[in-house]
Design a protein around this motif. Structure first.
Motif, mmCIF file in Angstrom:
data_model
loop_
_atom_site.group_PDB
_atom_site.id
_atom_site.type_symbol
_atom_site.label_atom_id
_atom_site.label_comp_id
_atom_site.label_asym_id
_atom_site.label_seq_id
_atom_site.Cartn_x
_atom_site.Cartn_y
_atom_site.Cartn_z
ATOM 1 N N GLN B 37 1.297 1.775 2.842
ATOM 2 C CA GLN B 37 1.597 0.521 3.741
ATOM 3 C C GLN B 37 2.108 1.063 5.033
ATOM 4 O OE1 GLN B 37 4.517 -2.501 2.417
ATOM 5 N NE2 GLN B 37 3.616 -4.038 3.594
ATOM 6 N N GLY B 40 0.655 -0.730 11.146
ATOM 7 C CA GLY B 40 -0.616 -0.729 12.004
ATOM 8 C C GLY B 40 -1.876 -0.902 10.943
ATOM 9 N N GLN B 41 -1.897 -0.510 10.006
ATOM 10 C CA GLN B 41 -3.104 -0.555 9.129
ATOM 11 C C GLN B 41 -2.948 -1.511 8.000
ATOM 12 O OE1 GLN B 41 -6.027 0.914 9.658
ATOM 13 N NE2 GLN B 41 -5.228 1.461 11.721
ATOM 14 N N GLY B 42 -1.648 -1.808 7.600
ATOM 15 C CA GLY B 42 -1.513 -2.669 6.471
ATOM 16 C C GLY B 42 -1.493 -1.942 5.343
ATOM 17 N N LEU B 43 -1.827 -2.566 4.055
ATOM 18 C CA LEU B 43 -1.872 -2.068 2.863
ATOM 19 C C LEU B 43 -3.310 -1.586 2.527
ATOM 20 C CD1 LEU B 43 0.167 -5.219 1.192
ATOM 21 C CD2 LEU B 43 0.727 -2.734 0.653
#
Lengths: 116, 113
Positions: B37, B40-43
């Motif tokens: 997590q 910027g990219q999330g999960l």
């Protein structure tokens, strides 16, 4: 390929107001859908899940979500917000969950703020 | 019933080092998944292990690896750390094949300097 779009990265409501967090999905197979909540410095907690049974799913803490295939949506609602609901919420999709080659695909998350 | 336990909770490394994170699933759960997590990219899904076998892998470079032991405990390793590897690494366990609910640990927060 599967994907999830959460509309609105930040939602603010007053205590006692309706909470509506939006989630749209894309899936080439019948999906399993989930809503998770994350409090600061903690992991994810499952709020509710849709696994092709009832389209209206009730979860913990008074939350519920309705699966609408025609709209490819799975919006999360709660009739009356509480201060303790302030957190980040994630919608996720998976097809044929639990079988080889599957994984949860998460949306970017929606931060819910609740004011008194 | 104890939940998913991840250790360490926080750690700081420098670029080029390697790190090993540990995850103990809920008793009786045989599937362990790892997620990264970041703001910027999330999960993002890293990999899943079931009965000591990797059965699914996300789109991450080979520097990211994992394994599962006979008692279902899992470790993930990141070699040659980069600044972009700074993230919260979450482990989740599931009962068995056909299960639909993931139980997440509190995560290991890695900072790479």
């Amino acid at each position: 390929a599967q994907s999830v779009t959460q509309l609105g990265s930040h939602v603010s409501v007053s205590e006692g107001a309706l909470v509506l967090l939006r989630c749209n999905y894309s899936s080439s197979v019948p999906p399993y859908l989930f809503w998770y909540v994350q409090y600061p410095n903690q992991g994810l907690q499952l709020l509710l899940k849709y696994t092709s049974a009832a389209t209206l799913v009730k979860g913990i803490n008074g939350f519920e979500a309705e699966f609408k295939k025609s709209e490819t949506s799975f919006h999360l609602t709660k009739p009356s917000a509480h201060m303790s609901d302030a957190a980040e919420y994630f919608c996720a999709v998976s097809g044929a969950f639990g079988q080889a080659g599957t994984a949860l695909i998460f949306g970017k998350g929606t931060t819910l703020s609740v004011s008194s | 019933k104890a939940g998913v336990t991840q250790t360490p909770r926080y750690l700081i490394k420098t670029r080029g080092q390697q790190v090993t994170l540990s995850c103990s699933p809920i008793s009786g759960h045989r599937s362990v998944s790892w997620y990264q997590q970041t703001p910027g990219q999330g999960l993002q899904f890293l990999f899943e292990y079931f009965s000591e076998t990797q059965r699914n892998k996300g789109n991450f470079p080979g520097r990211f690896s994992g394994r599962q032991f006979s008692n279902s405990r899992s470790e993930m390793n990141v070699s040659t750390l980069e600044l972009g590897d700074s993230a919260l690494y979450l482990c989740a366990s599931m009962r068995a094949a056909g299960g639909v609910e993931l139980f997440f640990g509190e995560g290991s927060r890695l900072t790479v300097l």
